[in-house]
Design a protein around this motif. Sequence first.
Motif, PDB file in Angstrom:
ATOM      1  N   GLU A 196     -30.012 -28.173  42.219  1.00 12.12           N
ATOM      2  CA  GLU A 196     -29.986 -27.521  43.726  1.00 12.12           C
ATOM      3  C   GLU A 196     -29.367 -28.637  44.603  1.00 12.12           C
ATOM      4  O   GLU A 196     -29.756 -29.683  44.445  1.00 12.12           O
ATOM      5  CB  GLU A 196     -31.415 -27.246  44.217  1.00 12.12           C
ATOM      6  N   VAL A 197     -28.261 -28.441  45.360  1.00 11.71           N
ATOM      7  CA  VAL A 197     -27.668 -29.229  46.300  1.00 11.71           C
ATOM      8  C   VAL A 197     -27.245 -28.576  47.428  1.00 11.71           C
ATOM      9  O   VAL A 197     -27.356 -27.269  47.490  1.00 11.71           O
ATOM     10  CB  VAL A 197     -26.409 -29.818  45.672  1.00 11.71           C
ATOM     11  N   GLU A 198     -26.841 -29.318  48.632  1.00 14.28           N
ATOM     12  CA  GLU A 198     -26.333 -28.826  50.056  1.00 14.28           C
ATOM     13  C   GLU A 198     -25.217 -29.722  50.531  1.00 14.28           C
ATOM     14  O   GLU A 198     -25.334 -30.727  50.347  1.00 14.28           O
ATOM     15  CB  GLU A 198     -27.560 -28.837  50.937  1.00 14.28           C
ATOM     16  N   ALA A 199     -24.305 -28.845  51.019  1.00 18.38           N
ATOM     17  CA  ALA A 199     -23.126 -29.587  51.305  1.00 18.38           C
ATOM     18  C   ALA A 199     -23.202 -29.953  52.696  1.00 18.38           C
ATOM     19  O   ALA A 199     -23.591 -29.107  53.635  1.00 18.38           O
ATOM     20  CB  ALA A 199     -21.708 -28.720  50.890  1.00 18.38           C
ATOM     21  N   TYR A 200     -22.766 -30.938  53.192  1.00 26.27           N
ATOM     22  CA  TYR A 200     -22.620 -31.479  54.500  1.00 26.27           C
ATOM     23  C   TYR A 200     -21.197 -32.068  54.832  1.00 26.27           C
ATOM     24  O   TYR A 200     -20.716 -32.985  54.390  1.00 26.27           O
ATOM     25  CB  TYR A 200     -23.806 -32.535  54.739  1.00 26.27           C
ATOM     26  N   ALA A 201     -20.592 -31.218  55.922  1.00 29.37           N
ATOM     27  CA  ALA A 201     -19.233 -31.382  55.939  1.00 29.37           C
ATOM     28  C   ALA A 201     -18.842 -32.400  57.167  1.00 29.37           C
ATOM     29  O   ALA A 201     -17.999 -31.981  58.004  1.00 29.37           O
ATOM     30  CB  ALA A 201     -18.470 -30.125  56.088  1.00 29.37           C
ATOM     31  N   GLY A 202     -19.646 -33.400  57.290  1.00 27.90           N
ATOM     32  CA  GLY A 202     -19.253 -34.439  58.395  1.00 27.90           C
ATOM     33  C   GLY A 202     -18.963 -34.114  59.588  1.00 27.90           C
ATOM     34  O   GLY A 202     -19.803 -33.386  60.371  1.00 27.90           O
ATOM     35  N   PRO A 203     -18.180 -34.467  60.406  1.00 30.47           N
ATOM     36  CA  PRO A 203     -17.791 -34.230  61.816  1.00 30.47           C
ATOM     37  C   PRO A 203     -17.413 -32.665  62.126  1.00 30.47           C
ATOM     38  O   PRO A 203     -17.855 -32.769  63.475  1.00 30.47           O
ATOM     39  CB  PRO A 203     -16.425 -34.865  61.922  1.00 30.47           C
ATOM     40  N   ARG A 204     -17.250 -32.156  61.378  1.00 26.84           N
ATOM     41  CA  ARG A 204     -17.227 -30.618  61.745  1.00 26.84           C
ATOM     42  C   ARG A 204     -18.400 -29.728  61.348  1.00 26.84           C
ATOM     43  O   ARG A 204     -18.538 -28.708  61.925  1.00 26.84           O
ATOM     44  CB  ARG A 204     -16.011 -29.829  60.853  1.00 26.84           C
ATOM     45  N   ASP A 205     -19.376 -30.498  61.236  1.00 30.41           N
ATOM     46  CA  ASP A 205     -20.583 -29.773  60.535  1.00 30.41           C
ATOM     47  C   ASP A 205     -21.781 -30.383  61.651  1.00 30.41           C
ATOM     48  O   ASP A 205     -22.425 -31.399  61.489  1.00 30.41           O
ATOM     49  CB  ASP A 205     -20.853 -30.035  59.346  1.00 30.41           C
ATOM     50  N   PRO A 206     -22.344 -29.361  62.473  1.00 28.70           N
ATOM     51  CA  PRO A 206     -23.467 -29.838  63.528  1.00 28.70           C
ATOM     52  C   PRO A 206     -24.723 -30.355  62.642  1.00 28.70           C
ATOM     53  O   PRO A 206     -25.653 -30.972  63.277  1.00 28.70           O
ATOM     54  CB  PRO A 206     -23.817 -28.395  64.380  1.00 28.70           C
ATOM     55  N   GLY A 207     -24.695 -29.718  61.451  1.00 26.13           N
ATOM     56  CA  GLY A 207     -26.109 -30.245  60.590  1.00 26.13           C
ATOM     57  C   GLY A 207     -26.027 -31.551  60.102  1.00 26.13           C
ATOM     58  O   GLY A 207     -26.828 -32.060  59.552  1.00 26.13           O
ATOM     59  N   SER A 208     -24.551 -32.026  59.980  1.00 26.16           N
ATOM     60  CA  SER A 208     -24.466 -33.394  59.395  1.00 26.16           C
ATOM     61  C   SER A 208     -25.096 -34.684  60.271  1.00 26.16           C
ATOM     62  O   SER A 208     -24.780 -34.808  61.557  1.00 26.16           O
ATOM     63  CB  SER A 208     -23.070 -33.635  58.954  1.00 26.16           C
ATOM     64  N   HIS A 209     -25.400 -35.627  59.551  1.00 22.20           N
ATOM     65  CA  HIS A 209     -25.815 -36.960  60.108  1.00 22.20           C
ATOM     66  C   HIS A 209     -24.542 -37.630  60.805  1.00 22.20           C
ATOM     67  O   HIS A 209     -24.747 -38.434  61.543  1.00 22.20           O
ATOM     68  CB  HIS A 209     -26.448 -37.961  59.442  1.00 22.20           C
ATOM     69  N   ALA A 210     -23.377 -37.343  60.491  1.00 25.45           N
ATOM     70  CA  ALA A 210     -22.242 -37.871  60.797  1.00 25.45           C
ATOM     71  C   ALA A 210     -21.439 -36.981  61.842  1.00 25.45           C
ATOM     72  O   ALA A 210     -20.378 -37.699  62.045  1.00 25.45           O
ATOM     73  CB  ALA A 210     -21.139 -38.006  59.612  1.00 25.45           C
ATOM     74  N   TYR A 211     -22.141 -35.963  62.339  1.00 25.59           N
ATOM     75  CA  TYR A 211     -21.717 -35.164  63.346  1.00 25.59           C
ATOM     76  C   TYR A 211     -21.232 -35.992  64.719  1.00 25.59           C
ATOM     77  O   TYR A 211     -20.233 -35.666  65.287  1.00 25.59           O
ATOM     78  CB  TYR A 211     -22.565 -33.964  63.557  1.00 25.59           C
ATOM     79  N   ARG A 212     -22.076 -36.571  65.109  1.00 28.36           N
ATOM     80  CA  ARG A 212     -21.837 -37.367  66.162  1.00 28.36           C
ATOM     81  C   ARG A 212     -21.348 -38.810  65.988  1.00 28.36           C
ATOM     82  O   ARG A 212     -21.274 -39.767  66.829  1.00 28.36           O
ATOM     83  CB  ARG A 212     -23.098 -37.662  67.048  1.00 28.36           C
ATOM     84  N   GLY A 213     -20.516 -39.010  64.915  1.00 30.72           N
ATOM     85  CA  GLY A 213     -19.679 -40.172  64.618  1.00 30.72           C
ATOM     86  C   GLY A 213     -20.533 -41.116  63.834  1.00 30.72           C
ATOM     87  O   GLY A 213     -21.608 -41.054  63.234  1.00 30.72           O
ATOM     88  N   ARG A 214     -19.815 -42.186  63.728  1.00 28.09           N
ATOM     89  CA  ARG A 214     -20.405 -43.515  62.825  1.00 28.09           C
ATOM     90  C   ARG A 214     -21.597 -44.300  63.369  1.00 28.09           C
ATOM     91  O   ARG A 214     -21.197 -44.711  64.660  1.00 28.09           O
ATOM     92  CB  ARG A 214     -18.946 -44.273  62.508  1.00 28.09           C
ATOM     93  N   PRO A 239     -16.405 -38.325  56.379  1.00 30.57           N
ATOM     94  CA  PRO A 239     -17.653 -38.296  56.040  1.00 30.57           C
ATOM     95  C   PRO A 239     -18.433 -37.002  55.228  1.00 30.57           C
ATOM     96  O   PRO A 239     -19.192 -36.609  55.763  1.00 30.57           O
ATOM     97  CB  PRO A 239     -18.547 -38.746  57.334  1.00 30.57           C
ATOM     98  N   GLY A 240     -17.962 -36.549  54.273  1.00 28.71           N
ATOM     99  CA  GLY A 240     -18.514 -35.429  53.722  1.00 28.71           C
ATOM    100  C   GLY A 240     -19.422 -36.032  52.416  1.00 28.71           C
ATOM    101  O   GLY A 240     -19.487 -36.957  51.985  1.00 28.71           O
ATOM    102  N   ALA A 241     -20.453 -35.111  52.200  1.00 29.15           N
ATOM    103  CA  ALA A 241     -21.483 -35.436  51.246  1.00 29.15           C
ATOM    104  C   ALA A 241     -22.313 -34.298  50.940  1.00 29.15           C
ATOM    105  O   ALA A 241     -22.132 -33.437  51.524  1.00 29.15           O
ATOM    106  CB  ALA A 241     -22.544 -36.627  51.799  1.00 29.15           C
ATOM    107  N   VAL A 242     -22.954 -34.592  49.840  1.00 30.31           N
ATOM    108  CA  VAL A 242     -23.805 -33.400  49.157  1.00 30.31           C
ATOM    109  C   VAL A 242     -25.154 -34.019  48.859  1.00 30.31           C
ATOM    110  O   VAL A 242     -25.557 -34.534  48.276  1.00 30.31           O
ATOM    111  CB  VAL A 242     -23.144 -33.075  47.830  1.00 30.31           C
ATOM    112  N   LEU A 243     -25.907 -33.218  49.706  1.00 26.10           N
ATOM    113  CA  LEU A 243     -27.686 -33.666  49.641  1.00 26.10           C
ATOM    114  C   LEU A 243     -28.104 -33.184  48.153  1.00 26.10           C
ATOM    115  O   LEU A 243     -27.818 -32.051  47.818  1.00 26.10           O
ATOM    116  CB  LEU A 243     -28.303 -33.065  50.708  1.00 26.10           C
ATOM    117  N   LEU A 244     -28.712 -34.142  47.509  1.00 28.74           N
ATOM    118  CA  LEU A 244     -29.160 -33.774  46.098  1.00 28.74           C
ATOM    119  C   LEU A 244     -30.676 -33.306  46.284  1.00 28.74           C
ATOM    120  O   LEU A 244     -31.339 -34.146  46.663  1.00 28.74           O
ATOM    121  CB  LEU A 244     -29.384 -35.017  45.225  1.00 28.74           C
ATOM    122  N   ARG A 245     -30.944 -32.132  46.230  1.00 26.35           N
ATOM    123  CA  ARG A 245     -32.191 -31.371  46.591  1.00 26.35           C
ATOM    124  C   ARG A 245     -33.088 -31.112  45.431  1.00 26.35           C
ATOM    125  O   ARG A 245     -34.363 -31.393  45.853  1.00 26.35           O
ATOM    126  CB  ARG A 245     -32.022 -30.016  47.301  1.00 26.35           C
TER     127      ARG A 245
END
Length: 187
Positions: A32-50, A86-92
């Motif tokens: 089980e994994v989840e995708a986080y698409a960086g700057p275009r993804d409001p759910g990502s930790h990287a959404y608000r920049g570095r 900053p794209g990443a995949v959460l290892l769930r």
Amino acid sequence: MLDWAEGDPLEVAPRLLGAVLTHGGVSVRLTEVEAYAGPRDPGSHAYRGRTSRNEVMFGPPGHLYVYFVYGMHHCANLVTGPEGDPGAVLLRAGEVVDGVDIARSRRPGSTDRDLARGPARLCRVLDIDLGDNGVRPELAPGEPVVQISRGPRVGLRRAAELPWRFWATDEPTVSTYRPAAARRTGR
DNA sequence: AAGAGGATTTGCT
DNA sequence: GCAAATCCTCTTA
């Protein structure tokens, strides 16, 4: 190496299912994994920049982005995006396929099925903590997952509707879905 | 400098 | 079903 685990997190996420991650003497087959698409993804930790926390996500792919939550848990992502994106995949969740005795000793009282069933449990069993932020983990492709399901991500308050969670259909080690906790204050 | 909130888990009611 | 546990990081002043 690891070409199959690099690129757009939405494409890499389903490919990671079945792959085997080894750390701290334990191997886990990802279910089980989840995708986080960086700057275009409001759910990502990287959404608000570095920031100092998410810095690793802005680096080259193939590294672990580890963060600390709720005062006691760690969660791990595989950074997949190219440097600067900053794209990443959460290892769930996953199934422990090697080092089961060590895994059991790290989660006494757990059933084997529950050993790595959840992002914080997975980190616990693999002995991953903040000290592993930025390391290059041992990751190998495994038996391909035959059937893949997808649906909303778990626990998010922002962008919770995006179906960016992927899991191996009917796998018992997949975590149970829980919608984001409702706000106590506010409206 | 201070306050709020969190990509969760666990145990109790 | 609900809330506590517990501290790091970001946001705002």
